[in-house]
Design a protein around this motif. Sequence first.
Motif, PDB file in Angstrom:
ATOM      1  N   GLU A 242       0.836  -1.207   0.000  1.00 41.50           N
ATOM      2  CA  GLU A 242       0.000   0.000   0.000  1.00 41.50           C
ATOM      3  C   GLU A 242       0.870   1.255   0.000  1.00 41.50           C
ATOM      4  O   GLU A 242       0.563   2.242  -0.669  1.00 41.50           O
ATOM      5  CB  GLU A 242      -0.922  -0.002   1.222  1.00 41.50           C
ATOM      6  N   ILE A 243       1.955   1.216   0.739  1.00 42.07           N
ATOM      7  CA  ILE A 243       2.859   2.370   0.800  1.00 42.07           C
ATOM      8  C   ILE A 243       3.552   2.578  -0.542  1.00 42.07           C
ATOM      9  O   ILE A 243       3.676   3.710  -1.029  1.00 42.07           O
ATOM     10  CB  ILE A 243       3.888   2.165   1.927  1.00 42.07           C
ATOM     11  N   LEU A 244       3.979   1.490  -1.164  1.00 38.38           N
ATOM     12  CA  LEU A 244       4.715   1.603  -2.425  1.00 38.38           C
ATOM     13  C   LEU A 244       3.835   2.091  -3.569  1.00 38.38           C
ATOM     14  O   LEU A 244       4.330   2.684  -4.535  1.00 38.38           O
ATOM     15  CB  LEU A 244       5.361   0.260  -2.783  1.00 38.38           C
ATOM     16  N   LYS A 245       2.535   1.867  -3.477  1.00 34.26           N
ATOM     17  CA  LYS A 245       1.629   2.403  -4.495  1.00 34.26           C
ATOM     18  C   LYS A 245       1.687   3.921  -4.525  1.00 34.26           C
ATOM     19  O   LYS A 245       1.455   4.545  -5.554  1.00 34.26           O
ATOM     20  CB  LYS A 245       0.191   1.947  -4.209  1.00 34.26           C
ATOM     21  N   ARG A 246       1.983   4.519  -3.394  1.00 30.46           N
ATOM     22  CA  ARG A 246       1.962   5.981  -3.270  1.00 30.46           C
ATOM     23  C   ARG A 246       3.350   6.609  -3.350  1.00 30.46           C
ATOM     24  O   ARG A 246       3.472   7.771  -3.733  1.00 30.46           O
ATOM     25  CB  ARG A 246       1.319   6.377  -1.935  1.00 30.46           C
ATOM     26  N   ALA A 247       4.367   5.866  -2.939  1.00 27.43           N
ATOM     27  CA  ALA A 247       5.703   6.489  -2.863  1.00 27.43           C
ATOM     28  C   ALA A 247       6.814   5.542  -3.286  1.00 27.43           C
ATOM     29  O   ALA A 247       7.964   5.733  -2.902  1.00 27.43           O
ATOM     30  CB  ALA A 247       5.949   6.981  -1.432  1.00 27.43           C
ATOM     31  N   GLY A 248       6.482   4.550  -4.074  1.00 24.04           N
ATOM     32  CA  GLY A 248       7.458   3.531  -4.453  1.00 24.04           C
ATOM     33  C   GLY A 248       8.652   4.062  -5.232  1.00 24.04           C
ATOM     34  O   GLY A 248       9.747   3.500  -5.150  1.00 24.04           O
ATOM     35  N   SER A 249       8.457   5.161  -5.960  1.00 28.06           N
ATOM     36  CA  SER A 249       9.562   5.684  -6.778  1.00 28.06           C
ATOM     37  C   SER A 249      10.697   6.256  -5.921  1.00 28.06           C
ATOM     38  O   SER A 249      11.816   6.436  -6.406  1.00 28.06           O
ATOM     39  CB  SER A 249       9.048   6.766  -7.726  1.00 28.06           C
TER      40      SER A 249
END
Length: 413
Positions: A242-249
């Motif tokens: 869920e976190i990587l969907k928003r800030a994975g880059s």
Amino acid sequence: MNAEIIAVGSELLLGQIVNTNAQFISKGLADIGVNVFYHTVAGDNQNRLTSVIQTAKSRSNLLIFTGGLGPTKDDLTKETVANVFQKELVHDEVSLTYITNYFLQTNREMTPNNKKQALIIKDSTILPNDNGMAPGMAFIHEDVTCILLPGPPSEMRPMFNKYAIPYLHSRLDVHTKLHSRVLRFFGIGESVLETKLQDLIEKQSNPTIAPLASEHEVTIRLTASHSDESTARKLLDDTEQEILKRAGSYLYGYDDDTLERQTLNTLQKHNLTVASAESLTGGLFSKAVTDLPGASSVYSGGVVVYSTALKQSMLRLPDTIVEKHGVVSIECAKWMAEEIRKQTKADYGISFTGVAGPEEQEEKPAGTVFIAISDKDQTSSFSLKLAGSRKSIREKTVKYGFRYLNQLVKKGQ
């Protein structure tokens, strides 16, 4: 369980030593599912320590003390704890015999105050000191558990692992464990990242989500509580996705990863080398690389060319670039990266130029940064606008350099 760690010693308050014991104990308690809500430090003063203990036992049901078990007058921990909990101090004959034999074997005089180290709180469970003299001890009074440990880490750590942890398991039926994972982000501020995750943070329960800014990076510690490791891992995995969907880059690693170590590993993996030409950073990139074991396999070397004249003489920077663009420019950064790569025959050349401040340079404000990375096929360049102190700008510039280099090397392979 709500634990409080109480470190005793005026040397801690004076800043003469660092309280590493609290960090070590906190991690050990987290591993067995015990929450630590408070760290307290008290000096070698009986009245103040009494006050600390009274406060601690009103809000925590596990108190772990470190320090103050030695032979001198300012070692007051067990006397004060005994007084607060209305316990009697008695000599432990096994410990006293051990201490006496130690002095006999080492042919040293045993002064009377050394007998004090064999004093224990009556009816407590003794925690043997395999690396020193003063034993630790543990007891339960009403609903408060107290564990007393020595202060020297060389004595405290093995005692905690070998005796205190089993004591907690056997007496307090601690089975649930805390499982943690640290996600490491670079290039995004703590407040921005927290905003992206606000709804997840607000509804967190298990796992918990804790953002933390450190060393020009941002970390997120995910902590799941469960007795089954595979279930805890699944909880962590789901929250991470869920976190990587928003800030994975912005994610670059996990747990103890660093940008520097990760970049070195990438270069080593592909048998590649890098050389550096530094102006703005004054050798910080070179230092960061060579601080790492194994750097000699990937780092060809570097130069610090702080003045314009040295850029021109050592890196053959053309007058046309200086006159048309200045040394604080993309064009200068590209030339430096290309030239250091050619001169050292490295696979990559990286350069740093810019304005650390506080004054402007070439009509460019402090925080203006240019980084270039050259390989045999192309030269990539990056422009940054950084804020902060002179020191902070230089350190962040180096971090960005490692990040860009790591990305380009991975992309090129």
